[in-house]
Design a protein around this motif. Structure first.
Motif, PDB file in Angstrom:
ATOM      1  N   GLU A 112       0.832  -1.207   0.000  1.00  0.00           N
ATOM      2  CA  GLU A 112       0.000   0.000   0.000  1.00  0.00           C
ATOM      3  C   GLU A 112       0.863   1.252   0.000  1.00  0.00           C
ATOM      4  O   GLU A 112       1.945   1.253   0.561  1.00  0.00           O
ATOM      5  N   ARG A 113       0.343   2.301  -0.608  1.00  0.00           N
ATOM      6  CA  ARG A 113       0.956   3.617  -0.510  1.00  0.00           C
ATOM      7  C   ARG A 113       0.164   4.392   0.530  1.00  0.00           C
ATOM      8  O   ARG A 113      -1.036   4.613   0.371  1.00  0.00           O
ATOM      9  N   GLU A 149       2.874  10.246   0.162  1.00  0.00           N
ATOM     10  CA  GLU A 149       3.787  10.477  -0.953  1.00  0.00           C
ATOM     11  C   GLU A 149       5.087   9.691  -0.800  1.00  0.00           C
ATOM     12  O   GLU A 149       5.608   9.153  -1.767  1.00  0.00           O
ATOM     13  N   ASP A 150       5.596   9.593   0.415  1.00  0.00           N
ATOM     14  CA  ASP A 150       6.859   8.908   0.661  1.00  0.00           C
ATOM     15  C   ASP A 150       6.733   7.798   1.699  1.00  0.00           C
ATOM     16  O   ASP A 150       7.716   7.426   2.330  1.00  0.00           O
ATOM     17  N   TYR A 157       5.059   3.834   2.610  1.00  0.00           N
ATOM     18  CA  TYR A 157       4.503   2.605   2.063  1.00  0.00           C
ATOM     19  C   TYR A 157       4.329   1.595   3.187  1.00  0.00           C
ATOM     20  O   TYR A 157       4.934   1.724   4.246  1.00  0.00           O
TER      21      TYR A 157
END
Length: 151
Positions: free
Chosen positions: A40-41, A44-45, A47
């Motif tokens: 999953e994200r 923006e940075d 996971y």
């Protein structure tokens, strides 16, 4: 499955070694889907990798992070012989590897309700971030304002 020869690309490219290694690794990987997982994200940075490892305890699972790779291994402790009438819960050992992009690091790992969650984050060093470059120039000395009208 088809195989591809990357030799012509090796001869004409420089610095793409890791990309070709990833392609070759993906080509060699089988269709082993155990244990099931999600990627999953979260931002923006940020996971998260979630693995369904029902039946395993935290001391039977190891998470190792090393240069652009995170490896999760599980091995059930041998607790004697059992006689199963039906065994639907897999207890086989596993090893699952994930390749990480540059500057992606493992932040933490947690285990709850049969799910192993691994938090990842990308931290780009300040020197690698885009920066604005000032443009130096000389103002022309021969330009003069002839007249100015106020509006």
């Amino acid at each position: 499955m088809r195989t591809y020869d990357f030799t012509p690309l090796w001869r004409s490219t420089i610095g793409f070694d890791r990309l070709f290694d990833l392609a070759e690794t993906a080509q060699r990987m089988g269709e082993d889907n155990y244990p099931p997982y999600n990627i999953e994200r979260l931002g923006e940075d940020r996971y998260q990798i979630s693995l369904a490892v029902a039946g395993f305890s935290t001391d039977e699972i190891s998470v190792t992070a090393e240069q652009n790779t995170v490896t999760i291994e599980g091995r059930k402790a041998d607790k004697g012989q059992r006689e199963y009438l039906y065994q639907g819960i897999s207890a086989r050992p596993f090893k699952r590897q994930f390749s990480l992009a540059d500057h992606v690091q493992v932040k933490s790992a947690s285990f709850e309700d049969g799910l192993l969650r691994i938090e990842l984050f990308r931290e780009v060093p300040e020197a690698m971030k885009p920066r604005r470059i000032a443009i130096n120039g000389v103002t022309p000395s021969n330009v003069q304002q002839i007249e100015a009208k106020a509006a």
